[in-house]
Design a protein around this motif. Structure first.
Motif: not given
Length: 189
Positions: A120-130, A155-169
């Motif tokens: 299988e394959s899974v796709c999750t959409e990720v929106k980054f802030s500026n 799951q780390g510091y990079g999570g600070l950039f994530v404004e939103g997701i659609k799909g599986c975290y």
């Protein structure tokens, strides 16, 4: 039934423990560079996960289910893998800043008893802030980007950039556990 995870990833080890308490780890020696990206992200990640699972299955004498997984970040038709250096990490994060990208994972299970493949394959959409250049440089100094597709770990510091997701975290972390749980139930029947 023995379950073998074909991965050196600590994140995948921890996530698999949420589904199965007792499993073995055998790191795949599959050469990811042997698979050429031909424009289809789903087929590409499935080919990578299949290669990892097959590599371990070929050397396994036990009756087992082997799990292979691979995760990539896709942006504007391009695959963003793990950055090779600070410059590449900076460029990846700058591209992702303020936009939407997709994280794809391929998951392959090989049931050794009959060599049946579940894939299988899974796709999750990720929106980054500026993200400012200073924020990117500070993040790179943490060392976190270097073993992660797209140069960030949600799951780390990079999570600070994530404004939103659609799909599986968990797909973004590297192992879509909902999909894997379903696949394992199908494979163990």
């Amino acid at each position: 039934m023995n379950i073998i995870l074909a991965s050196a990833s600590e994140r995948r080890h921890e996530l698999l423990k949420r589904i199965i308490k007792d499993f073995k780890i055998t790191v795949s020696d599959f050469d990811e560079g042997s698979i050429e990206f031909k424009g289809n992200f789903e087929e590409y990640v499935k080919s990578l996960s299949r290669g990892k699972a097959t590599s371990v299955a070929n050397n396994c004498i036990d009756d087992a289910i082997i799990i292979g997984c691979d995760t990539i970040v896709a942006f504007n038709g391009e695959v963003l893998g793990k950055p090779k250096d600070e410059n590449e990490a900076f460029n990846m994060l700058e591209k992702l800043s303020g936009g939407i990208h997709n994280v794809y994972s391929g998951v392959t299970l090989i049931r050794k008893s009959d060599n049946k493949i579940f894939e299988e394959s899974v796709c999750t959409e990720v929106k980054f802030s500026n993200i400012t250049k200073d924020d990117i440089r500070a993040y790179i100094k943490t060392g976190e980007p270097f073993d992660k597709a797209g140069a960030y770990g949600i799951q780390g510091y990079g999570g600070l950039f994530v404004e939103g997701i659609k799909g599986c975290y968990y797909n973004i972390v590297g192992l879509p556990i909902n999909k894997l749980n379903y696949m394992l139930k199908q494979a163990i029947i």
